[in-house]
Design a protein around this motif. Structure first.
Motif, PDB file in Angstrom:
ATOM      1  N   SER A  12       0.792  -1.249   0.303  1.00  8.11           N
ATOM      2  CA  SER A  12       0.111   0.516  -0.295  1.00  8.11           C
ATOM      3  C   SER A  12       0.845   1.455   0.166  1.00  8.11           C
ATOM      4  O   SER A  12       2.328   1.102   0.850  1.00  8.11           O
ATOM      5  CB  SER A  12      -0.968   0.525   1.031  1.00  8.11           C
ATOM      6  N   ARG A  14       1.624   5.771   0.665  1.00  7.58           N
ATOM      7  CA  ARG A  14       1.442   6.740   0.495  1.00  7.58           C
ATOM      8  C   ARG A  14       1.903   8.095   0.789  1.00  7.58           C
ATOM      9  O   ARG A  14       2.954   7.492   0.308  1.00  7.58           O
ATOM     10  CB  ARG A  14       0.899   7.203   2.587  1.00  7.58           C
ATOM     11  N   GLY A  26      -4.359   4.402  -1.782  1.00  2.48           N
ATOM     12  CA  GLY A  26      -4.389   2.666  -2.532  1.00  2.48           C
ATOM     13  C   GLY A  26      -3.276   1.489  -2.524  1.00  2.48           C
ATOM     14  O   GLY A  26      -2.115   2.191  -2.189  1.00  2.48           O
ATOM     15  N   ARG A  27      -3.467   1.058  -3.680  1.00  2.00           N
ATOM     16  CA  ARG A  27      -2.451  -0.321  -3.556  1.00  2.00           C
ATOM     17  C   ARG A  27      -2.061  -0.324  -5.321  1.00  2.00           C
ATOM     18  O   ARG A  27      -1.657  -1.178  -5.386  1.00  2.00           O
ATOM     19  CB  ARG A  27      -3.063  -1.227  -3.363  1.00  2.00           C
ATOM     20  N   ASP A  28      -2.515   0.579  -5.405  1.00  2.00           N
ATOM     21  CA  ASP A  28      -1.632   0.988  -7.551  1.00  2.00           C
ATOM     22  C   ASP A  28      -0.397   1.274  -7.576  1.00  2.00           C
ATOM     23  O   ASP A  28      -1.159   2.743  -7.367  1.00  2.00           O
ATOM     24  CB  ASP A  28      -3.132   0.709  -8.214  1.00  2.00           C
ATOM     25  N   ASN A  31      -0.914   4.301 -10.525  1.00  2.00           N
ATOM     26  CA  ASN A  31      -2.099   5.138  -9.253  1.00  2.00           C
ATOM     27  C   ASN A  31      -1.189   6.044  -8.582  1.00  2.00           C
ATOM     28  O   ASN A  31      -1.473   7.501  -8.525  1.00  2.00           O
ATOM     29  CB  ASN A  31      -3.760   4.758  -9.306  1.00  2.00           C
ATOM     30  N   GLN A  35      -0.917   9.965  -8.455  1.00  2.00           N
ATOM     31  CA  GLN A  35      -1.395  11.471  -7.469  1.00  2.00           C
ATOM     32  C   GLN A  35      -0.714  12.229  -6.840  1.00  2.00           C
ATOM     33  O   GLN A  35      -0.770  13.448  -6.233  1.00  2.00           O
ATOM     34  CB  GLN A  35      -2.139  10.480  -6.439  1.00  2.00           C
ATOM     35  N   ASP A  58     -11.616   6.319 -10.301  1.00  2.00           N
ATOM     36  CA  ASP A  58     -10.866   5.764  -9.594  1.00  2.00           C
ATOM     37  C   ASP A  58     -11.627   4.671  -8.597  1.00  2.00           C
ATOM     38  O   ASP A  58     -12.365   4.605  -8.460  1.00  2.00           O
ATOM     39  CB  ASP A  58     -10.492   6.446  -8.897  1.00  2.00           C
ATOM     40  N   PRO A  59     -10.886   3.549  -8.847  1.00  2.00           N
ATOM     41  CA  PRO A  59     -11.017   2.602  -7.866  1.00  2.00           C
ATOM     42  C   PRO A  59     -10.973   2.873  -6.692  1.00  2.00           C
ATOM     43  O   PRO A  59     -11.764   2.275  -5.964  1.00  2.00           O
ATOM     44  CB  PRO A  59      -9.860   1.327  -8.491  1.00  2.00           C
ATOM     45  N   ASP A  60      -9.667   4.119  -5.879  1.00  2.00           N
ATOM     46  CA  ASP A  60     -10.025   3.467  -4.496  1.00  2.00           C
ATOM     47  C   ASP A  60     -10.921   4.619  -4.089  1.00  2.00           C
ATOM     48  O   ASP A  60     -11.592   4.332  -3.566  1.00  2.00           O
ATOM     49  CB  ASP A  60      -8.987   3.741  -4.436  1.00  2.00           C
ATOM     50  N   ARG A  61     -11.092   5.639  -4.943  1.00  2.00           N
ATOM     51  CA  ARG A  61     -11.647   7.757  -4.974  1.00  2.00           C
ATOM     52  C   ARG A  61     -12.262   7.684  -5.788  1.00  2.00           C
ATOM     53  O   ARG A  61     -12.412   9.237  -6.426  1.00  2.00           O
ATOM     54  CB  ARG A  61     -11.024   8.359  -4.196  1.00  2.00           C
ATOM     55  N   LYS A  67     -19.751   6.002  -9.223  1.00  2.00           N
ATOM     56  CA  LYS A  67     -20.260   5.218  -7.784  1.00  2.00           C
ATOM     57  C   LYS A  67     -21.444   4.773  -8.150  1.00  2.00           C
ATOM     58  O   LYS A  67     -21.535   3.480  -7.541  1.00  2.00           O
ATOM     59  CB  LYS A  67     -20.101   5.338  -6.711  1.00  2.00           C
TER      60      LYS A  67
END
Length: 354
Positions: A12, A14, A26-28, A31, A35, A58-61, A67
């Motif tokens: 992950s 940050r 996130g984990r990608d 991506n 960011q 975006d898969p996380d946000r 959504k």
């Protein structure tokens, strides 16, 4: 940027801003890098339509609008993006104006008006999200007209439909299930999305002995009902409108065949229309098997190119026959005018003189 190993494998990510709290990414990895580049202002693609699309989906946000979309709508938009990306992907979204959109929709995509309308709808959503992200000020799709598209006007011929369903009943187990799904749609009028995950607990029928008495006319009771959630509801009604479908003798016979197929498998499957591994069909998987079945039926001269029909035409078949036999349209939409305009394909309208 920091990569933190996870117990179950992978990482992950940050970002540590100077003097601030870490920001999860996130984990990608790709991506996460995008960011970070956005945050430090070094992303050359920032503000392009592709950049907005990546943030919209975006898969996380994801964007709130993305959504809320159904899986079928998302699939349509992913397909639409492949075409939009060719023309607008690398372009700054703030530079797109209404004449560009009008030319794209009415000239470049004139051969596919239905797809052009979906692509314009996606571009409109991206422009709205671009305004939210602060990379554009207006939505240039507003006021741009799309080529008019007429709804289909022919319902499947009953003889052709019967011949096709009888042919499917002699095919492989999975094609038999596809055929019974088509038969269910023609009898109940549900969309695919409404019955692909239909479960046996949603089917309320009396025991077989009582049903035989009902069908023989010796007992005056209902054959039962099926309860499904109505799709394409908006706002507070989303997922709250339940369609209660009365089981008729024809639908009862179909359910008997589905139960018999379930017993043949020797597995207590939850779903009424299961896949080979006893799960619910995805919309894409069902569509793929349906199209292959139709093409094979044409090859074997069961149906022809002229008499072939779409799966959605079965909803129109149900509406057309319902009005012909019952004298009124079924309750399929909040606005009956939509049902009449899209699904009623009767060529004769009967009424009584004074």
């Amino acid at each position: 940027m920091e990569a933190r190993p996870l117990k179950n494998g992978g990482f992950s990510y940050r970002y540590h801003p100077l003097g601030g709290k870490p920001i999860p990414l996130g984990r990608d990895y790709a991506n996460a890098c995008r960011q970070v580049l956005d945050m430090i202002g070094q992303n050359d693609a920032m503000g392009t339509v592709k950049w907005v699309w990546d943030r919209f989906t975006d898969p996380d946000r994801p964007a709130p609008r993305w959504k809320k979309m159904a899986d079928g709508t998302r699939d349509d938009y992913r397909l639409a993006w492949k075409e939009l990306d060719k023309t607008f992907g690398k372009m700054q979204i703030a530079r797109i104006d209404s004449p560009m959109v009008a030319r794209y929709v009415n000239i470049e995509r004139a051969a596919a008006p239905r797809r052009a309308a979906i692509e314009k709808s996606l571009l409109s959503n991206l422009c709205r999200h671009g305004i939210t992200l602060g990379v554009c000020k207006t939505n240039p799709t507003i006021g741009v007209e799309t080529p008019p598209t007429e709804p289909r006007t022919e319902a499947p011929d009953p003889g052709v439909l019967r011949r096709f369903l009888e042919w499917l009943e002699k095919q492989t187990p999975q094609r038999r299930i596809i055929g019974m799904g088509a038969e269910y749609a023609s009898l109940a009028g549900n969309r695919k999305v409404e019955f692909l995950d239909l479960c046996w607990p949603q089917v309320d029928r009396p025991p077989a002995e009582i049903r035989r008495e009902i069908l023989a006319g010796r007992v005056k009771l209902s054959l039962g009902e099926i309860r499904v959630k109505r799709a394409k509801q908006r706002g507070k009604k989303r997922g709250e409108v339940i369609e209660v479908i009365e089981i008729t003798p024809q639908l009862d016979a179909l359910l008997d065949r589905l139960e018999a197929l379930r017993e043949e498998r020797g597995v207590d499957c939850l779903y009424v229309f299961p896949t080979r591994d006893n799960n619910a069909y995805s919309a894409r998987g069902f569509k793929t098997l349906w199209q292959r079945s139709v093409l094979l039926a044409i090859e074997e001269k069961v149906i022809t190119e002229e008499t072939r029909f779409t799966f959605h035409d079965l909803r129109a078949y149900y509406t057309t026959v319902h009005k012909r036999e019952q004298g009124k349209l079924p309750d399929l939409h909040a606005n009956p005018a939509t049902t009449a305009r899209v699904y009623d394909r009767n060529k004769e309208v009967k009424r009584r003189a004074l």
